[in-house]
Design a protein around this motif. Structure first.
Motif, mmCIF file in Angstrom:
data_model
loop_
_atom_site.group_PDB
_atom_site.id
_atom_site.type_symbol
_atom_site.label_atom_id
_atom_site.label_comp_id
_atom_site.label_asym_id
_atom_site.label_seq_id
_atom_site.Cartn_x
_atom_site.Cartn_y
_atom_site.Cartn_z
ATOM 1 N N ASN A 79 -12.261 2.717 -5.156
ATOM 2 C CA ASN A 79 -12.606 1.787 -6.214
ATOM 3 C C ASN A 79 -12.068 0.404 -5.857
ATOM 4 O OD1 ASN A 79 -13.103 0.328 -8.475
ATOM 5 N ND2 ASN A 79 -12.180 1.795 -9.909
ATOM 6 N N ALA A 80 -12.946 -0.419 -5.301
ATOM 7 C CA ALA A 80 -12.562 -1.779 -4.896
ATOM 8 C C ALA A 80 -12.985 -2.795 -5.931
ATOM 9 C CB ALA A 80 -13.197 -2.104 -3.537
ATOM 10 N N SER A 81 -13.221 -2.324 -7.160
ATOM 11 C CA SER A 81 -13.693 -3.247 -8.204
ATOM 12 C C SER A 81 -12.531 -3.723 -9.068
ATOM 13 C CB SER A 81 -14.750 -2.568 -9.065
ATOM 14 O OG SER A 81 -14.154 -1.570 -9.862
ATOM 15 N N SER A 82 -12.678 -4.928 -9.556
ATOM 16 C CA SER A 82 -11.751 -5.479 -10.548
ATOM 17 C C SER A 82 -12.604 -5.893 -11.759
ATOM 18 C CB SER A 82 -10.975 -6.644 -9.945
ATOM 19 O OG SER A 82 -11.861 -7.536 -9.289
ATOM 20 N N ALA A 83 -12.088 -6.745 -12.619
ATOM 21 C CA ALA A 83 -12.785 -6.996 -13.884
ATOM 22 C C ALA A 83 -14.197 -7.545 -13.686
ATOM 23 C CB ALA A 83 -11.961 -7.953 -14.738
ATOM 24 N N THR A 84 -14.347 -8.468 -12.732
ATOM 25 C CA THR A 84 -15.640 -9.168 -12.652
ATOM 26 C C THR A 84 -16.323 -9.057 -11.302
ATOM 27 O OG1 THR A 84 -14.523 -11.190 -11.985
ATOM 28 C CG2 THR A 84 -14.857 -10.876 -14.343
ATOM 29 N N GLN A 85 -15.719 -8.383 -10.374
ATOM 30 C CA GLN A 85 -16.332 -8.311 -9.041
ATOM 31 C C GLN A 85 -15.932 -7.016 -8.351
ATOM 32 O OE1 GLN A 85 -14.311 -11.883 -7.421
ATOM 33 N NE2 GLN A 85 -13.460 -10.541 -5.836
ATOM 34 N N GLY A 86 -16.554 -6.770 -7.192
ATOM 35 C CA GLY A 86 -16.184 -5.620 -6.380
ATOM 36 C C GLY A 86 -17.019 -4.396 -6.673
ATOM 37 N N THR A 87 -16.939 -3.437 -5.746
ATOM 38 C CA THR A 87 -17.714 -2.204 -5.894
ATOM 39 C C THR A 87 -16.784 -0.997 -5.966
ATOM 40 O OG1 THR A 87 -17.907 -1.993 -3.482
ATOM 41 C CG2 THR A 87 -19.716 -3.103 -4.632
ATOM 42 N N ASP A 88 -17.353 0.064 -6.496
ATOM 43 C CA ASP A 88 -16.657 1.348 -6.650
ATOM 44 C C ASP A 88 -17.592 2.360 -5.985
ATOM 45 O OD1 ASP A 88 -15.524 3.709 -7.492
ATOM 46 O OD2 ASP A 88 -15.412 3.154 -9.608
ATOM 47 N N ASP B 256 -4.590 -3.771 -8.742
ATOM 48 C CA ASP B 256 -4.415 -2.478 -8.066
ATOM 49 C C ASP B 256 -5.770 -1.880 -7.726
ATOM 50 O OD1 ASP B 256 -2.111 -1.026 -7.451
ATOM 51 O OD2 ASP B 256 -1.551 -1.010 -9.585
ATOM 52 N N PHE B 257 -5.895 -1.332 -6.549
ATOM 53 C CA PHE B 257 -7.115 -0.619 -6.160
ATOM 54 C C PHE B 257 -6.680 0.743 -5.649
ATOM 55 C CE2 PHE B 257 -7.643 -5.131 -5.462
ATOM 56 C CZ PHE B 257 -8.845 -5.414 -6.095
ATOM 57 N N ASP B 258 -7.505 1.753 -5.851
ATOM 58 C CA ASP B 258 -7.093 3.036 -5.307
ATOM 59 C C ASP B 258 -8.280 3.894 -4.908
ATOM 60 O OD1 ASP B 258 -8.008 3.808 -7.754
ATOM 61 O OD2 ASP B 258 -6.214 4.943 -8.308
ATOM 62 N N GLY B 259 -7.991 5.009 -4.296
ATOM 63 C CA GLY B 259 -9.049 5.894 -3.834
ATOM 64 C C GLY B 259 -8.479 7.218 -3.374
ATOM 65 N N TYR B 260 -9.371 8.134 -3.091
ATOM 66 C CA TYR B 260 -8.944 9.456 -2.624
ATOM 67 C C TYR B 260 -9.976 10.000 -1.654
ATOM 68 C CZ TYR B 260 -12.513 11.398 -5.686
ATOM 69 O OH TYR B 260 -13.710 11.679 -6.269
ATOM 70 N N SER B 261 -9.596 11.057 -0.998
ATOM 71 C CA SER B 261 -10.512 11.790 -0.133
ATOM 72 C C SER B 261 -10.119 13.260 -0.166
ATOM 73 C CB SER B 261 -10.448 11.265 1.298
ATOM 74 O OG SER B 261 -11.203 12.099 2.163
ATOM 75 N N LEU B 262 -11.109 14.134 -0.152
ATOM 76 C CA LEU B 262 -10.888 15.568 -0.258
ATOM 77 C C LEU B 262 -11.848 16.233 0.713
ATOM 78 C CD1 LEU B 262 -9.199 17.391 -2.276
ATOM 79 C CD2 LEU B 262 -11.300 17.570 -3.614
ATOM 80 N N GLN C 109 0.851 -1.192 0.000
ATOM 81 C CA GLN C 109 0.000 0.000 0.000
ATOM 82 C C GLN C 109 0.887 1.243 0.000
ATOM 83 O OE1 GLN C 109 -3.934 -1.482 2.427
ATOM 84 N NE2 GLN C 109 -2.444 -0.306 3.584
ATOM 85 N N GLN C 110 0.415 2.287 -0.666
ATOM 86 C CA GLN C 110 1.114 3.567 -0.627
ATOM 87 C C GLN C 110 0.087 4.686 -0.599
ATOM 88 O OE1 GLN C 110 1.722 1.652 -3.687
ATOM 89 N NE2 GLN C 110 3.173 0.358 -2.557
#
Lengths: 400, 400, 400
Positions: free
Chosen positions: C338-347, C292-298, C256-257
């Motif tokens: 964004n916790a989604s990948s090609a076929t599963q997960g939610t964003d 890879d999963f990523d996200g942000y907060s503002l 994680q970074q």
């Protein structure tokens, strides 16, 4: 209506500070007597260990390791006249009342009386506070025979002129697999007593002799298989196991006895214990009926920096040196508990080398190297060919 | 980065002692204001009991016994201006928040407001603190109707000129078998209110009149069968059971009401309560729909040594005498809760004789002799032929 | 013998107050040094919420609600010379050690060292104390990437001349579904580090830059599906779920970074974060290997009444304004994970509007309006057609 709980006390009631608010001095003045009758404190012991062989036999004896809080404790103590109360909690796993002791010491020349969750009067090392132990963990004998803290009542008295001390108590016996009650939900009791004599009891020159015994109703409850871990915590296999290779047994009652000897000469302290346990099984035809098990522990410790552990004659135990600071202690211990019978159980011998560094009375670091050997008819069932186990343990301790 | 939690507070922040270390006086001077806003304390109640008959009906009515910590509590209370907060924990079983009360008392001539886990405004004896009860346990009516502490908000106000006091609150109703929410995870509420009037309220000359009511959403949750134990703890059978010999029922909502009367003349105190509960079942064709249950309790207590229990008009409850010391109190109580309906449930009458010795305001010992009789259509299913039950209970209590 | 635990300490031992009783001053004098080395305190956060749509998708998206104690905490802190210890407990659910930190700050010009259960050096908002947050709950990114408190050891140092600060630590990785050990009961480790720089750090004029990274052994444990709830507590559905519509996956290790930026100008504060997580699965043929999963907060916050949040350069986090009283703060936040990948997960994208009222440094009330949107291949499996969710949250907070 909610406030009927505690918070509307009046003068002359306990906890009256908030209602006599006008009398509370402001900053710069003294606080009221309220806080003088209270004391708080605690301890934390953070451990790291590595272990292999018998200790990790379920994993082919490979090297395992762990990092864990051994004890995370806090206490509150209150003193009111001849009475005092101490509540000692441990939070390392689930929140647990370790001790809840209500004590009366108002009999001049008579015994001190205690009610609550109390430490039973069994074994020199089991009675030594975990914060003052020579090694990181207690020896296997102490862990086998001591139920530690139980609900009950006890009395003790120390005679300063002679160095004699007695103690005895009656407890609910929910230790060692006992439920604390019989099949009709009537209490199972344990009675324990201890007699110690310290003919020499000057700082740095102590001779301590002790004996203790305990009778414990089990009313048919099954005696727990694992009696001790082998002086290392949080390992997959507990080495001292009377049921290994066989089966646990339902017990009518247990009897236990022990002997204690300690001798101190300046920075050097020898502590020795012997103990035995006899089972009286419910099924009188069981091969374990009347079976005797025994063990010993022998600990030699020495302060390289010259300090002497403090002997509390009033309690019959040793503590760390008073005011210890920047001190080094070396120690070695050998112990054995033979939990084997004709066809089952293990016989475990453990050797420990320890070094402790005392930064000050509150802060201590320790390293122990532990080596155990498992034999007996149940050894193969318990540990296969991993008859030896090695461990390295580190501890950081803080007291407040 | 870890230290961002709490420990870097600045001046004018809460908990600033450690960061204004330079201002902390050394030994011999006064401590800072820090400790003046805090109060700590607690209680311990150690009980021993014996019981037979109906109380131990699952064991042929034989004599059972137990030794247990009834309450092991500690609290911390903080006061800051018009606000105060009290956290009361119990450690006797698992660690539990008993009360977490945030309170505002800054409305001059207006109500005091509370948020958090609060005691609901139900029943004189349920509202009396467990440390000040006349008997060791509360009566079966109080234990039937009171949910004790629940999360919510409430308000109360006392009018010193008239002796009137009101209180009401709204709570999450997770009591009596309710989950606290409906099938769509929306809150189930309970509303409770109490009105008391003390036309006489001088020490040793008190007349207290009270009434209370409660409405409780259950949204189809099953009402718990055992409403009360029969005024003895830790026995195998709970005597007051509306489902004995039948089945529990899913409930849409409950309503409850009660009346209180207390009269004190010097060392003698009479406390009387009546209460009722009405079920509104989910299935309107259930024979229990609209069923009414009721009960009463009548307690007479007297100090042989002349003290008077203290009446807190501001809370509408009684406490132990202020500054009590070396005092003896005798008491008798009769109570009945009829939890029976046409084809199920029990009707339980209990008589208690009690004697208490107050060593000082902190230390009390009590002995209760309790006798219960179980009747009603479900009695046989619950206790067989053991229709009577007897118990002896001893308590040691320490407050700090 | 029971009393060997703690209560027989001597002069120069910790906790010696009770044994040097003769030296304790009586009421009206000062209390001994005993209490000067201790500090106690805590917090309570009482929350009420309402939620619908995606948050209550298991109940057709209807409006649900709850009332609950978000945090019920108490701590005790002890300071002895260069060492200090803080034990922070939470009692809102089961009693839990939140933090148990033993800290040494005696290296002049060197790092501060910590042992125990420590907060890992990950994410600006995760490192901010829950009592000083701008919004009621932390953003989904912080809740996804931070394991919060773990057992281990860490070090940090702040350079006042440059505004630079570093911190790093090694921990037992029992977070995110990890058991903390491999199949042979050897420890799984996590290493985390953070570097921050505050070129401007005057009150009301702050620029904060940060980056952090973490490597976490999982040794084949299954990564927990629900990464974050969507910034509302106690709802039936957790929105940020990488396994929704698919299956969880066994992981060898995680990396994680993250990046942090904060800028303050008088009463206005902008806090921004970006973070990513990469999975290395045990099965190298898994489609999630290397994913890879990523996200942000503002977050933008502003005090209508002119106060400035306090920046702690020594810790690299923001707190509430020092000495805040009768102040209003408005804030808005947008976050996405964004916790989604090609076929599963939610964003999941979440927007929050918040208003807080600070009565004084101890007492705060807050209202948040939260709106989330769920998309991604797993959205239908998780929330059906309830792609949006709304929530209203109220909090009352008291610090002591």
């Amino acid at each position: 209506a909610q406030a009927s709980d505690d918070n509307q006390n009046q003068l002359n009631q306990p906890n009256s500070e908030f209602n006599s608010k006008a009398e509370v001095p402001s900053q710069g003045e003294a606080v009221p007597a309220f806080w003088e009758n209270l004391e708080m404190g605690g301890r934390v012991q953070l451990d790291y260990n590595q272990f292999d062989g018998a200790y990790n036999a379920t994993n082919e004896g490979r090297t395992g390791s762990n990092l864990f809080p051994r004890r995370v404790r806090a206490y509150i103590e209150s003193e009111q006249g001849d009475w005092d109360y101490k509540l000692l909690m441990d939070f390392a796993e689930e929140a647990e009342v370790v001790m809840a002791r209500l004590r009366y010491s108002g009999f001049d020349g008579g015994p001190t009386i205690q009610l609550g969750k109390l430490r039973e009067d069994i074994s020199l090392e089991a009675l030594s506070s975990s914060k003052y132990l020579v090694m990181i963990e207690r020896n296997s004998l102490a862990n086998t025979v001591s139920p530690y803290f139980r609900w009950g009542a006890s009395a003790y008295q120390y005679f300063p002129s002679s160095g004699l001390r007695y103690s005895f108590g009656v407890y609910k016996n929910d230790a060692f697999g006992g439920s604390g009650e019989d099949d009709y939900e009537d209490l199972d009791y344990a009675g324990s007593g201890r007699l110690t004599w310290a003919p020499w009891r000057d700082p740095g020159r102590v001779l301590h002799l002790g004996l203790w015994g305990s009778y414990r109703e089990m009313s048919g409850d099954e005696l727990s298989p694992a009696w001790a871990r082998g002086e290392v915590r949080e390992t997959p296999v507990r080495l001292v196991d009377y049921a290994a290779g066989g089966t646990p047994v339902a017990v009518d009652h247990l009897t236990q006895q022990g002997l204690e000897l300690a001798a101190q000469w300046q920075g050097t302290l020898l502590q020795a214990e012997y103990g035995r346990r006899e089972l009286n099984t419910t099924d009188r035809s069981s091969p374990l009926d009347g079976e005797d098990f025994d063990g010993y522990s022998l600990t030699l410790s020495h302060f390289l920096t010259g300090e002497s552990r403090e002997y509390s004659a009033g309690q019959g135990v040793f503590k760390q040196p008073a005011g210890v600071r920047n001190a080094w202690e070396l120690a070695t211990r050998s112990s054995r508990v033979n939990a084997s019978s004709a066809t089952q159980g293990t016989d475990v011998t453990t050797h420990t080398l320890g070094v402790s560094y005392y930064y000050d009375p509150s802060i201590k670091f320790a390293l122990n190297l532990v080596r155990s050997r498992v034999s007996g008819p149940g050894a193969f069932a318990l540990v296969g060919d991993e008859r030896d186990g090695n461990s390295l343990v580190l501890r950081a301790q803080y007291l407040f």
